[in-house]
Design a protein around this motif. Structure first.
Motif, PDB file in Angstrom:
ATOM      1  N   PRO B 115       0.829  -1.203   0.000  1.00 15.39           N
ATOM      2  CA  PRO B 115       0.000   0.000   0.000  1.00 15.39           C
ATOM      3  C   PRO B 115       0.864   1.254   0.000  1.00 15.39           C
ATOM      4  CG  PRO B 115      -0.856  -1.599   1.570  1.00 15.39           C
ATOM      5  CD  PRO B 115       0.449  -2.139   1.083  1.00 15.39           C
ATOM      6  N   GLY B 116       0.421   2.264  -0.706  1.00 23.30           N
ATOM      7  CA  GLY B 116       1.133   3.541  -0.732  1.00 23.30           C
ATOM      8  C   GLY B 116       2.238   3.627  -1.766  1.00 23.30           C
ATOM      9  N   ASP B 117       2.557   2.500  -2.416  1.00 20.71           N
ATOM     10  CA  ASP B 117       3.626   2.508  -3.413  1.00 20.71           C
ATOM     11  C   ASP B 117       3.204   3.176  -4.720  1.00 20.71           C
ATOM     12  OD1 ASP B 117       5.541   1.385  -1.834  1.00 20.71           O
ATOM     13  OD2 ASP B 117       5.662  -0.528  -2.903  1.00 20.71           O
ATOM     14  N   MET B 118       4.211   3.591  -5.487  1.00 22.73           N
ATOM     15  CA  MET B 118       4.011   4.155  -6.824  1.00 22.73           C
ATOM     16  C   MET B 118       4.554   3.120  -7.806  1.00 22.73           C
ATOM     17  SD  MET B 118       3.543   7.027  -8.949  1.00 22.73           S
ATOM     18  CE  MET B 118       3.044   8.148  -7.684  1.00 22.73           C
ATOM     19  N   ILE B 119       3.655   2.570  -8.627  1.00 24.84           N
ATOM     20  CA  ILE B 119       4.006   1.409  -9.455  1.00 24.84           C
ATOM     21  C   ILE B 119       3.644   1.662 -10.920  1.00 24.84           C
ATOM     22  CG2 ILE B 119       3.571  -1.084  -9.786  1.00 24.84           C
ATOM     23  CD1 ILE B 119       2.562  -1.101  -6.816  1.00 24.84           C
ATOM     24  N   ILE B 120       4.543   1.264 -11.814  1.00 27.40           N
ATOM     25  CA  ILE B 120       4.177   1.215 -13.223  1.00 27.40           C
ATOM     26  C   ILE B 120       4.422  -0.205 -13.733  1.00 27.40           C
ATOM     27  CG2 ILE B 120       4.671   3.645 -13.734  1.00 27.40           C
ATOM     28  CD1 ILE B 120       7.269   2.576 -15.203  1.00 27.40           C
ATOM     29  N   GLY B 121       3.758  -0.528 -14.836  1.00 29.71           N
ATOM     30  CA  GLY B 121       3.975  -1.824 -15.461  1.00 29.71           C
ATOM     31  C   GLY B 121       3.735  -1.690 -16.950  1.00 29.71           C
ATOM     32  N   GLY B 122       4.441  -2.502 -17.703  1.00 33.51           N
ATOM     33  CA  GLY B 122       4.292  -2.438 -19.157  1.00 33.51           C
ATOM     34  C   GLY B 122       3.079  -3.205 -19.628  1.00 33.51           C
ATOM     35  N   ASP B 123       1.935  -2.851 -19.078  1.00 33.57           N
ATOM     36  CA  ASP B 123       0.698  -3.537 -19.423  1.00 33.57           C
ATOM     37  C   ASP B 123      -0.459  -2.688 -18.930  1.00 33.57           C
ATOM     38  OD1 ASP B 123      -0.334  -6.544 -20.146  1.00 33.57           O
ATOM     39  OD2 ASP B 123      -1.644  -5.542 -18.716  1.00 33.57           O
ATOM     40  N   SER B 124      -1.478  -2.545 -19.762  1.00 32.91           N
ATOM     41  CA  SER B 124      -2.550  -1.591 -19.415  1.00 32.91           C
ATOM     42  C   SER B 124      -3.298  -1.966 -18.136  1.00 32.91           C
ATOM     43  CB  SER B 124      -3.523  -1.444 -20.574  1.00 32.91           C
ATOM     44  OG  SER B 124      -4.189  -2.656 -20.824  1.00 32.91           O
ATOM     45  N   HIS B 125      -3.350  -3.266 -17.810  1.00 30.74           N
ATOM     46  CA  HIS B 125      -4.101  -3.674 -16.610  1.00 30.74           C
ATOM     47  C   HIS B 125      -3.299  -3.564 -15.314  1.00 30.74           C
ATOM     48  CE1 HIS B 125      -6.595  -5.516 -19.839  1.00 30.74           C
ATOM     49  NE2 HIS B 125      -7.495  -4.877 -19.134  1.00 30.74           N
ATOM     50  N   THR B 126      -2.167  -2.882 -15.377  1.00 34.48           N
ATOM     51  CA  THR B 126      -1.369  -2.635 -14.176  1.00 34.48           C
ATOM     52  C   THR B 126      -2.184  -1.862 -13.131  1.00 34.48           C
ATOM     53  OG1 THR B 126       0.609  -2.646 -15.558  1.00 34.48           O
ATOM     54  CG2 THR B 126       0.860  -1.702 -13.380  1.00 34.48           C
ATOM     55  N   CYS B 127      -3.249  -1.225 -13.559  1.00 34.08           N
ATOM     56  CA  CYS B 127      -4.141  -0.522 -12.624  1.00 34.08           C
ATOM     57  C   CYS B 127      -4.737  -1.464 -11.568  1.00 34.08           C
ATOM     58  CB  CYS B 127      -5.237   0.223 -13.378  1.00 34.08           C
ATOM     59  SG  CYS B 127      -6.053  -0.746 -14.661  1.00 34.08           S
ATOM     60  N   THR B 128      -4.629  -2.760 -11.774  1.00 37.29           N
ATOM     61  CA  THR B 128      -5.154  -3.748 -10.817  1.00 37.29           C
ATOM     62  C   THR B 128      -4.702  -3.487  -9.376  1.00 37.29           C
ATOM     63  OG1 THR B 128      -4.982  -5.401 -12.578  1.00 37.29           O
ATOM     64  CG2 THR B 128      -5.309  -6.241 -10.349  1.00 37.29           C
ATOM     65  N   TYR B 129      -3.421  -3.144  -9.204  1.00 35.16           N
ATOM     66  CA  TYR B 129      -2.831  -3.090  -7.863  1.00 35.16           C
ATOM     67  C   TYR B 129      -3.397  -1.976  -6.980  1.00 35.16           C
ATOM     68  CZ  TYR B 129       0.493  -5.562 -10.894  1.00 35.16           C
ATOM     69  OH  TYR B 129       1.064  -6.382 -11.833  1.00 35.16           O
ATOM     70  N   GLY B 130      -4.148  -1.067  -7.572  1.00 30.31           N
ATOM     71  CA  GLY B 130      -4.774   0.008  -6.801  1.00 30.31           C
ATOM     72  C   GLY B 130      -5.754  -0.503  -5.760  1.00 30.31           C
ATOM     73  N   SER B 131      -6.234  -1.730  -5.942  1.00 26.71           N
ATOM     74  CA  SER B 131      -7.170  -2.277  -4.956  1.00 26.71           C
ATOM     75  C   SER B 131      -6.483  -2.486  -3.610  1.00 26.71           C
ATOM     76  CB  SER B 131      -7.747  -3.614  -5.447  1.00 26.71           C
ATOM     77  OG  SER B 131      -6.719  -4.577  -5.518  1.00 26.71           O
ATOM     78  N   LEU B 132      -5.145  -2.509  -3.613  1.00 22.66           N
ATOM     79  CA  LEU B 132      -4.408  -2.672  -2.354  1.00 22.66           C
ATOM     80  C   LEU B 132      -3.846  -1.333  -1.867  1.00 22.66           C
ATOM     81  CD1 LEU B 132      -2.561  -6.047  -3.140  1.00 22.66           C
ATOM     82  CD2 LEU B 132      -4.663  -5.717  -1.835  1.00 22.66           C
ATOM     83  N   GLY B 133      -4.407  -0.243  -2.346  1.00 27.77           N
ATOM     84  CA  GLY B 133      -4.024   1.073  -1.828  1.00 27.77           C
ATOM     85  C   GLY B 133      -2.746   1.651  -2.403  1.00 27.77           C
ATOM     86  N   ALA B 134      -2.300   1.126  -3.554  1.00 25.07           N
ATOM     87  CA  ALA B 134      -1.111   1.665  -4.217  1.00 25.07           C
ATOM     88  C   ALA B 134      -1.557   2.480  -5.437  1.00 25.07           C
ATOM     89  CB  ALA B 134      -0.193   0.534  -4.663  1.00 25.07           C
ATOM     90  N   PHE B 135      -0.713   3.425  -5.878  1.00 25.44           N
ATOM     91  CA  PHE B 135      -0.956   4.040  -7.179  1.00 25.44           C
ATOM     92  C   PHE B 135      -0.275   3.148  -8.200  1.00 25.44           C
ATOM     93  CE2 PHE B 135       0.286   6.167 -10.996  1.00 25.44           C
ATOM     94  CZ  PHE B 135      -0.884   6.805 -11.367  1.00 25.44           C
ATOM     95  N   SER B 136      -1.014   2.762  -9.226  1.00 27.15           N
ATOM     96  CA  SER B 136      -0.456   1.821 -10.174  1.00 27.15           C
ATOM     97  C   SER B 136      -1.074   2.055 -11.534  1.00 27.15           C
ATOM     98  CB  SER B 136      -0.785   0.410  -9.672  1.00 27.15           C
ATOM     99  OG  SER B 136      -0.070  -0.520 -10.412  1.00 27.15           O
ATOM    100  N   THR B 137      -0.217   2.148 -12.552  1.00 27.36           N
ATOM    101  CA  THR B 137      -0.754   2.442 -13.877  1.00 27.36           C
ATOM    102  C   THR B 137       0.054   1.751 -14.968  1.00 27.36           C
ATOM    103  OG1 THR B 137      -1.643   4.239 -15.253  1.00 27.36           O
ATOM    104  CG2 THR B 137       0.560   4.577 -14.370  1.00 27.36           C
ATOM    105  N   GLY B 138      -0.610   1.510 -16.087  1.00 27.31           N
ATOM    106  CA  GLY B 138       0.021   0.845 -17.217  1.00 27.31           C
ATOM    107  C   GLY B 138       0.715   1.840 -18.121  1.00 27.31           C
TER     108      GLY B 138
END
Lengths: 161, 421
Positions: B115-138
């Motif tokens: 939770p609270g992390d800033m995450i990117i991933g090379g995939d559009s569904h990287t937004c998944t991780y936001g359910s655990l309180g992180a910022f996450s985007t593809g």
């Protein structure tokens, strides 16, 4: 001359720009052979270097984050895409690749398929030479134009290094 | 000034006390997710620009998943490039075949999401991780490359939209149905460039896995990220999995934070939905949709390929046969093993399903169940664009695993509620 290829559709997605069945390679020339294949199977036969895709509709490039969509367009020698609006990841990818986008709602009433157009990206002017019309648009933000002028984000980073 | 969760995470990661929507910032990254399609080109770009380095080999998670196991020579070449790079740069969290799983199921399951992390991933569904309180985007490959080399990336701070999930979900209606309803209401670009924040009593009732299904599909509404505040359900899920200290920051949106818009969803009134071709926003109630003949059912993916999904499906299929070809594609090796240990595979086998190794597979039309000309597939996946699962004239119908299971049993779109106890 830069010819306009007009598509009247919202939500033209990256699966249509480059279908996933061709994602087993990142070779730009290979990808270019299938550019827009599921939207218009004839596109690659008719596109000429410098041509522009004009989309009468919103949300161009939605869906998958595959930058292969931008590479396929670039590989097909498309010089820019004009659309009512762009999906977020596609918009970023285009900036990062130094590939110009023009946000222009309602382009359909002033541009027909096959029209000869030129675009001044910095000045925000699109000229339709066939119809003798000029259209203005808001240029991409300064930082994006800077990245585009430098040929993409990695050049920008390499230069800063 | 007050901020939303998304704004707070941005502020912390760009070293400011305050950020505003629309502001351009350079943010520090805590984690980068890499897979076999978008990472190999990123690696090549870095080498080409003389930037071949990894900012922190412990903050990168790599799993081949799209064409996993490799489906042909070209994809095998991609895997080979990815494997060589992981070894060269001593990537600590590398999940090669045997450990590899669908990335957005694998990373939370293996405790990589804090939770609270800033995450990117090379995939559009990287937004998944936001359910655990992180910022996450593809992101695409160039952003990925920039992140890998520098550990930071440019962002435009997004406006936030609030979705209040009221009431209690009726029996047979799942988080997938709620998300399809939201996308039906706001459209596939309704949240373009925006943060989608989910709150409300119906959310509280959802498991951590069910919540992932919702944030996973934020991108299907055009969203930059989906986000949920950390609660006891999040803590129970995360604390069991993350390595190291459990002292992660927990952000909540301020009571007077600014939202661009707010939507109230009465979950008690929902029924199972099916999104018709060719947009995830084409949701129809199962009562209007039932009866349409299908050729295939696909139950898997980063959206709905987790153990809870297969428990639901198995309970429905027990003692029954499927009427159409049905693919069960557990998202990770752990899910696969759990499903086997719990006896779910026996049920699937007896029902006539085929069980695949973990892969993104046919969700994106890669392999393992692609569709022929004119075929229709009921699918627990996330996209139903033209040609998404195969032939450009094939059709994908999106639904919950339960609706997919009921439709598999009947060979046509069917209401899952009659098969649930």
């Amino acid at each position: 001359m830069a010819k306009a290829h007009v598509y009247k559709r919202d939500h033209i997605n990256t699966d249509e720009i480059i279908p996933a069945r061709f994602l087993n390679t990142d070779d730009e020339q290979e990808l270019a052979k299938h550019c827009l294949e599921d939207l218009d199977a004839n596109f690659v036969k008719k596109v000429k270097p410098g041509d522009v895709i004009v989309v009468v509709g919103d949300d161009f490039g939605c869906g998958s984050s595959r930058e292969h969509a931008v590479w396929a367009l670039r590989g097909a020698k498309v010089s820019a895409v004009v659309a009512g609006s762009f999906a977020r990841i596609f918009y970023r990818n285009a900036i990062n690749c130094g590939f110009p986008l023009v946000e222009l709602p309602n382009a359909g009433k002033d541009i027909n398929d096959g029209d000869d157009i030129t675009i001044d990206l910095t000045g925000g002017i699109l000229t339709n030479k066939t119809q003798g019309k000029t259209l203005s648009f808001t240029p991409m933000p300064d930082f994006a134009m800077e990245i585009i002028r430098e040929g993409g984000l990695l050049n920008h980073i390499a230069k800063k290094k | 000034m007050s901020m939303t969760i998304t704004e707070k995470i941005f502020a912390v990661h760009c070293g400011k006390s305050q950020v505003k929507p629309g502001e351009l910032v350079n943010a520090r990254l805590d984690l980068i997710m890499c897979h076999d399609v978008t990472t190999p080109p990123a690696i090549s770009m870095l080498a080409e620009k003389g930037l071949e380095r990894v900012f922190d080999p412990e903050k990168v998670v790599v799993t081949p998943d799209h064409f996993q196991p490799p489906k042909d020579i070209k994809s095998a070449q991609l895997h080979k490039r990815l494997d060589a790079w992981c070894k060269k740069h001593k990537i600590k969290h590398y999940y090669p075949i045997g450990k590899a799983g669908v990335c957005h199921a694998l990373l939370p399951e293996q405790g990589h999401i804090r939770p609270g992390d800033m995450i990117i991933g090379g995939d559009s569904h990287t937004c998944t991780y936001g359910s655990l309180g992180a910022f996450s985007t593809g992101v695409g490959s160039t952003d990925l490359a920039a992140g890998l080399a520098t550990g930071e990336l440019w962002f435009r701070v997004p406006e936030s939209m609030k979705f209040v999930l009221n009431g209690k979900l009726p029996h047979g209606v799942y988080s997938k149905d709620v998300m399809l309803e939201i996308i039906r209401i706001i459209g596939t670009d309704g949240a373009r460039y925006k943060a989608m924040e989910f709150v409300g009593p119906a959310l509280k009732d959802m498991s951590a896995e069910a919540r992932m299904t919702m944030t996973n599909m934020a991108i299907e509404a055009g969203g930059k990220n989906g986000i949920m505040a950390v609660d006891e359900v999040t803590r129970a899920y995360v604390d069991k999995r993350i390595k190291g200290n459990k002292d992660y920051p927990v952000y909540t949106s301020d009571a007077d934070a600014t939202y661009e818009s707010t939507y109230e969803i009465d979950c008690a009134k929902l029924e199972p939905l099916v999104a018709f071709p060719h947009l995830p926003s084409n949701g129809k109630r199962i009562s209007e949709a039932a009866g349409l003949a299908m050729d295939q059912a696909y139950i898997g993916s980063c959206t709905n390929g987790r153990i809870e999904d297969y428990r639901i499906v198995a309970a429905m299929m027990k003692g029954r046969k499927v009427a159409i070809r049905t693919l069960i594609v557990p998202a990770t090796p752990t899910v696969w093993r759990q499903a086997m240990d719990e006896g779910l595979f026996d049920i699937f086998y007896d029902a006539g399903c085929v069980i695949s190794a973990p892969t993104c597979g046919a969700c994106l039309g890669g392999f393992m169940g692609v569709l022929a000309d004119g075929e229709k597939c009921i699918s627990s996946t996330n996209r139903n664009f033209v040609g998404r699962m195969g032939h450009p004239r094939s059709e994908v119908y999106l639904a919950s695993p339960a609706t997919a299971a009921a439709s598999a049993i009947e060979g046509k779109l069917a209401d899952p509620r009659k098969y649930l106890n």
